[in-house]
Write an enzyme that holds these catalytic residues in place. Structure first.
Site, PDB file in Angstrom:
ATOM      1  N   ARG A 108       0.980  -1.035  -0.253  1.00 28.81           N
ATOM      2  CA  ARG A 108       0.018   0.004   0.162  1.00 28.81           C
ATOM      3  C   ARG A 108       0.905   1.021  -0.131  1.00 28.81           C
ATOM      4  O   ARG A 108       1.818   1.373   0.943  1.00 28.81           O
ATOM      5  CB  ARG A 108      -0.650  -0.047   1.244  1.00 28.81           C
ATOM      6  CG  ARG A 108      -1.632   1.414   1.646  1.00 28.81           C
ATOM      7  CD  ARG A 108      -2.900   1.269   2.510  1.00 28.81           C
ATOM      8  NE  ARG A 108      -4.017   0.425   1.804  1.00 28.81           N
ATOM      9  CZ  ARG A 108      -5.370   0.576   2.284  1.00 28.81           C
ATOM     10  NH1 ARG A 108      -5.330   1.260   3.578  1.00 28.81           N
ATOM     11  NH2 ARG A 108      -6.141   0.050   1.734  1.00 28.81           N
ATOM     12  N   HIS A 135      -7.209   0.995  -6.734  1.00 25.33           N
ATOM     13  CA  HIS A 135      -7.533   0.065  -5.507  1.00 25.33           C
ATOM     14  C   HIS A 135      -7.839  -1.167  -5.994  1.00 25.33           C
ATOM     15  O   HIS A 135      -9.255  -1.514  -5.726  1.00 25.33           O
ATOM     16  CB  HIS A 135      -8.409   0.673  -4.603  1.00 25.33           C
ATOM     17  CG  HIS A 135      -8.420   0.111  -3.038  1.00 25.33           C
ATOM     18  ND1 HIS A 135      -7.531  -0.926  -2.861  1.00 25.33           N
ATOM     19  CD2 HIS A 135      -8.945   0.604  -1.993  1.00 25.33           C
ATOM     20  CE1 HIS A 135      -7.867  -1.130  -1.487  1.00 25.33           C
ATOM     21  NE2 HIS A 135      -8.632  -0.329  -0.811  1.00 25.33           N
ATOM     22  N   GLN A 138      -9.639  -3.853  -3.425  1.00 27.90           N
ATOM     23  CA  GLN A 138     -11.116  -3.365  -3.225  1.00 27.90           C
ATOM     24  C   GLN A 138     -12.204  -3.635  -4.310  1.00 27.90           C
ATOM     25  O   GLN A 138     -13.401  -4.345  -3.763  1.00 27.90           O
ATOM     26  CB  GLN A 138     -11.455  -1.925  -3.015  1.00 27.90           C
ATOM     27  CG  GLN A 138     -12.698  -1.401  -2.428  1.00 27.90           C
ATOM     28  CD  GLN A 138     -12.897  -1.930  -1.194  1.00 27.90           C
ATOM     29  OE1 GLN A 138     -12.287  -1.798  -0.253  1.00 27.90           O
ATOM     30  NE2 GLN A 138     -14.228  -2.207  -1.029  1.00 27.90           N
ATOM     31  N   ASP A 230     -16.965   7.329  -1.205  1.00 24.68           N
ATOM     32  CA  ASP A 230     -15.769   7.179  -0.496  1.00 24.68           C
ATOM     33  C   ASP A 230     -15.759   8.163   0.382  1.00 24.68           C
ATOM     34  O   ASP A 230     -16.159   9.400  -0.057  1.00 24.68           O
ATOM     35  CB  ASP A 230     -14.725   6.815  -1.550  1.00 24.68           C
ATOM     36  CG  ASP A 230     -13.335   6.552  -0.882  1.00 24.68           C
ATOM     37  OD1 ASP A 230     -13.204   6.292   0.251  1.00 24.68           O
ATOM     38  OD2 ASP A 230     -12.506   6.207  -1.744  1.00 24.68           O
ATOM     39  N   CYS A 270     -16.311   1.458   0.445  1.00 26.78           N
ATOM     40  CA  CYS A 270     -15.223   0.720   0.770  1.00 26.78           C
ATOM     41  C   CYS A 270     -14.654   0.716   2.054  1.00 26.78           C
ATOM     42  O   CYS A 270     -13.996  -0.267   2.589  1.00 26.78           O
ATOM     43  CB  CYS A 270     -14.125   1.168  -0.241  1.00 26.78           C
ATOM     44  SG  CYS A 270     -13.658   3.000  -0.052  1.00 26.78           S
ATOM     45  N   ARG A 298     -13.418  -8.926   0.758  1.00 24.20           N
ATOM     46  CA  ARG A 298     -12.284  -8.655   0.720  1.00 24.20           C
ATOM     47  C   ARG A 298     -11.108  -9.976   1.024  1.00 24.20           C
ATOM     48  O   ARG A 298     -10.439 -10.046   0.189  1.00 24.20           O
ATOM     49  CB  ARG A 298     -11.662  -7.608   1.659  1.00 24.20           C
ATOM     50  CG  ARG A 298     -12.265  -5.928   1.526  1.00 24.20           C
ATOM     51  CD  ARG A 298     -11.824  -5.396   0.136  1.00 24.20           C
ATOM     52  NE  ARG A 298     -10.526  -5.394  -0.012  1.00 24.20           N
ATOM     53  CZ  ARG A 298      -9.777  -4.408   0.513  1.00 24.20           C
ATOM     54  NH1 ARG A 298     -10.241  -3.326   0.893  1.00 24.20           N
ATOM     55  NH2 ARG A 298      -8.334  -4.589   0.298  1.00 24.20           N
TER      56      ARG A 298
HETATM   57  N1  NVA Z   1      -9.849   6.681  -1.345  1.00 26.60           N
HETATM   58  C1  NVA Z   1      -9.549   6.302  -0.012  1.00 26.60           C
HETATM   59  C2  NVA Z   1      -9.830   4.746  -0.045  1.00 26.60           C
HETATM   60  C3  NVA Z   1      -9.522   4.161   1.556  1.00 26.60           C
HETATM   61  C4  NVA Z   1      -9.848   2.715   1.595  1.00 26.60           C
HETATM   62  C5  NVA Z   1      -8.176   6.555   0.000  1.00 26.60           C
HETATM   63  O1  NVA Z   1      -7.169   6.407  -0.660  1.00 26.60           O
HETATM   64  O2  NVA Z   1      -7.940   7.076   1.329  1.00 26.60           O
HETATM   65  N1   CP Z   2     -11.307  -0.404   2.159  1.00 25.22           N
HETATM   66  C1   CP Z   2     -10.150  -0.505   2.405  1.00 25.22           C
HETATM   67  O1   CP Z   2      -9.057  -0.601   1.813  1.00 25.22           O
HETATM   68  O2   CP Z   2      -9.847  -0.506   3.873  1.00 25.22           O
HETATM   69  P1   CP Z   2      -8.396  -0.279   4.773  1.00 25.22           P
HETATM   70  O3   CP Z   2      -8.023   1.251   4.200  1.00 25.22           O
HETATM   71  O4   CP Z   2      -8.872  -0.418   6.134  1.00 25.22           O
HETATM   72  O5   CP Z   2      -7.548  -1.268   4.234  1.00 25.22           O
END
Ligand code: NVA
Ligand code: CP
Length: 315
Positions: A108, A135, A138, A230, A270, A298
């Site tokens: 990540r 992502h 997801q 989101d 998400c 997931r």
């Molecule tokens: N768009 C959000 C998704 C979190 C799962 C982010 O990137 O923070």
């Molecule tokens: N939806 C998602 O990716 O959640 P986290 O940020 O908790 O991993």
């Protein structure tokens, strides 16, 4: 010992973005995710002895825990490292260390370039667990969720309301290939990137889906059978939170906004969700909300992904 089932393998070594999976592979992955969910015990030795590296530059609950649980329930294990990737040493060196000890790297990252560089230098598969652009993990779970509720995707319509971000990008790319029409309903200036939109539209041309962008919620939500939102300020954009709260105010998913969608439309997120910002408690806690089905899936979708990237137990 249980017989180890066989499963299709991805042609690409990595999942750096949704584009690493072909349309046929996406369908296979979702079929396998459904099978893994139906009969998890059949897969408990499938990745015996395999070790997954989890590299997280940003916080996570779902992605981190589900990859760890998935690895363990498939007979392997996972090791977590948090913090900047490439801070103490070049990303290339991180990759060339991890490949010596572990079988797959889940990352990540802030920048897509970091996950791309890991994939460039590592001889083991690299999985994008969220970057600034995509992502995919997801959206695999989201597509599994929609299939469970609708029986398929073709001919259905989903509206994504909010920031044209990583989640929106992956939704368009995967939805288009499954025949799911996706409209991104965003304030002016927050639309998805033109090149990703163009790629999604090229995929949609093959399946009959329609990929569109609207600034007007009434226009974008008309006929939508699922409404997805989101956070307004994604990780890395927290410093813009106040400005975004103003820009997105008219895009809050509340009961008035849900009334613009098709009757019986599902609500998706998400997670994590900021209640009374991008979604009201009333909507997320209502029976139309499938957010915890998405979260559960997931685990199953990522098990399928691990199975399709690692060809069985350690040799
Ligand atoms: N768009 C959000 C998704 C979190 C799962 C982010 O990137 O923070
Ligand atoms: N939806 C998602 O990716 O959640 P986290 O940020 O908790 O991993």
């Amino acid at each position: 010992m249980d017989p180890v089932p066989t499963f299709p393998q991805l042609a690409a070594q990595n999942l750096t973005s949704d584009l690493d999976v072909t349309q046929a592979e996406l369908v296979s992955l979702l079929d396998l995710a459904a099978e893994v969910k139906r009969a998890p015990g059949s897969f408990r030795s499938s990745l015996r002895g395999r070790i997954v590296s989890l590299l997280f530059e940003k916080p996570s609950l779902r992605t981190r825990i589900t990859f760890e649980v998935a690895s363990k329930q498939l007979g392997g294990d996972a090791i977590l490292n948090t913090g900047p990737i490439g801070g103490r040493e070049p990303v290339a060196d991180v990759a060339r260390n991890l490949e010596r000890w572990t079988d797959l790297i889940v990352a990540r990252t802030f920048s897509q370039k970091t996950v791309d560089d890991l994939a460039l230098y590592a001889r083991v598969p690299v999985v994008n667990a969220l970057s600034d652009l995509y992502h995919p993990c997801q959206i695999f779970a989201d597509m599994q969720t929609l299939q469970e509720h609708w029986g398929g995707w073709k001919g259905h319509k989903l509206a994504f309301v909010g920031d044209g971000n990583n989640v929106a990008n992956s939704l368009m790319l995967d939805g288009a290939r499954l025949g799911l029409s996706v409209t991104c309903v965003t304030p002016p200036g927050y639309e998805p990137l033109p090149d990703i939109l163009a790629q999604a539209r090229a995929f949609a041309a093959e399946t009959g889906a329609v990929i569109s962008v609207a600034n007007d919620p009434a226009e974008g939500l008309a006929g939508a059978e699922a409404v997805y939102t989101d956070v307004w300020a994604s990780m890395g954009f927290e410093h813009e939170a106040a400005e975004r709260a103003r820009a997105f105010a008219a895009y809050q998913v509340n009961s008035d906004l849900m009334a613009l969608a098709a009757p019986g439309a599902l609500f998706m997120h998400c997670l994590p969700a900021h209640r009374e910002e991008e979604v009201t408690s009333e909507v997320i806690e209502s029976p139309i909300s499938v957010v915890f089905d998405q979260a559960e899936n997931r685990l199953h979708a990522q098990k399928a992904l691990l199975l399709m990237l690692l060809d069985g137990p350690a040799k």
